[in-house]
Design a protein around this motif. Sequence first.
Motif, PDB file in Angstrom:
ATOM      1  N   ARG A  27       0.828  -1.209   0.000  1.00  8.96           N
ATOM      2  CA  ARG A  27       0.000   0.000   0.000  1.00  8.96           C
ATOM      3  C   ARG A  27       0.863   1.261   0.000  1.00  8.96           C
ATOM      4  NH1 ARG A  27      -2.835  -3.907   2.634  1.00  8.96           N
ATOM      5  NH2 ARG A  27      -5.011  -4.127   2.006  1.00  8.96           N
ATOM      6  N   VAL A  28       0.593   2.125  -0.959  1.00  7.18           N
ATOM      7  CA  VAL A  28       1.312   3.391  -1.107  1.00  7.18           C
ATOM      8  C   VAL A  28       0.278   4.503  -1.177  1.00  7.18           C
ATOM      9  CG1 VAL A  28       2.909   4.753  -2.503  1.00  7.18           C
ATOM     10  CG2 VAL A  28       3.226   2.281  -2.297  1.00  7.18           C
ATOM     11  N   SER A  29       0.440   5.536  -0.375  1.00  5.27           N
ATOM     12  CA  SER A  29      -0.526   6.615  -0.300  1.00  5.27           C
ATOM     13  C   SER A  29      -0.266   7.663  -1.374  1.00  5.27           C
ATOM     14  CB  SER A  29      -0.466   7.277   1.082  1.00  5.27           C
ATOM     15  OG  SER A  29      -1.319   8.402   1.145  1.00  5.27           O
ATOM     16  N   TYR A  30      -1.336   8.358  -1.772  1.00  6.25           N
ATOM     17  CA  TYR A  30      -1.170   9.592  -2.531  1.00  6.25           C
ATOM     18  C   TYR A  30      -0.475  10.619  -1.645  1.00  6.25           C
ATOM     19  CZ  TYR A  30      -4.441   8.071  -6.216  1.00  6.25           C
ATOM     20  OH  TYR A  30      -5.045   7.412  -7.254  1.00  6.25           O
ATOM     21  N   ASP A  31       0.031  11.688  -2.265  1.00  5.11           N
ATOM     22  CA  ASP A  31       0.737  12.727  -1.510  1.00  5.11           C
ATOM     23  C   ASP A  31      -0.189  13.516  -0.586  1.00  5.11           C
ATOM     24  OD1 ASP A  31       2.254  12.025  -3.955  1.00  5.11           O
ATOM     25  OD2 ASP A  31       3.670  13.530  -3.242  1.00  5.11           O
TER      26      ASP A  31
END
Length: 227
Positions: A27-31
Motif C-alpha cells: 500500500r502506497v498513499s497519494y501525496d
Amino acid sequence: METNKEYCLEVWGSWACFTRPELKVERVSYDVITPSAGRAIFDAIFWKPAISWHVTKIEVLSPIKWTSIRRNEVGAVAKPKTGPIYIQDKRQQRNTLLLKDVHYRIHAVMHYKKPEERTSNSREPGDDESPLKYQHIFERRAGKGQCFTQPYFGNREFPAFFRLVPDDASDPKPIAEDKDLGIMLYDLDYESSSQNGKGRADAMFYRAQMKQGVIIVPEPDSQEILR
C-alpha cells in the motif's frame, strides 16, 4: 433561500493512507488527501438522502511527510460456507508507505436534492423540508464536534479530528509549494453504475495540481474528470 451552501472543515491527524488503486499489494498513499476521502469526512459528520457533498478545494496546511510501517493482515474473508479462519494460517505481512502529521482545510458544497431527485427507497419528506433544515443540522453537529461515525484518513485505524471553520478564518496558511500530483482518484460513480445495472461503481480520476498549497477540485461533470 440558498439551496447549495459551501462549508469548510479543518482536519488533522497523526497518520493517513490514501491508497493508490494501482498499488494494492504494497500500500502506497497519494501525496495528499483525495476528494473522495474528503467527502467521506463530511458524510461521517452528517449525511441524508436529501443531500450530497462535493469537495471544491483542498488546502494543505502542513508539509508532506512520509513514513513506512509493516502490518500483519489476514489474507482471507470469513464466510459461512468456508468456516472459521485461523489467523496463523492466513497471516500476511504487508508494507505501507503512508503520510504522517497531516493537516488540511477541506471546502465542500452541500447540494440539496429535491424530493423527486432522490432514490426510490428514501422516506417521504416532512412538512419542514428545506435546504435550510439540513444546513442548520450540519452546522450544529460540526460546531459541537459531533459525528455519526468517526472520520478517518483513508483507513479506519487512522482517525481524523475536525473543526468547523468560520467564513472569515484563513489561518493557518497553506504551505508555499507547487507540485504536480499526477492522476489522482476523484471518486466512485455509484449513480451511473446503478442505472447501467453494473455491480460495481465506476472509478473517476483527475489530474491534481497543487499551487501554493491549494488544490482546486473540478465539478463531477467537468471535462477534467477521467472515467
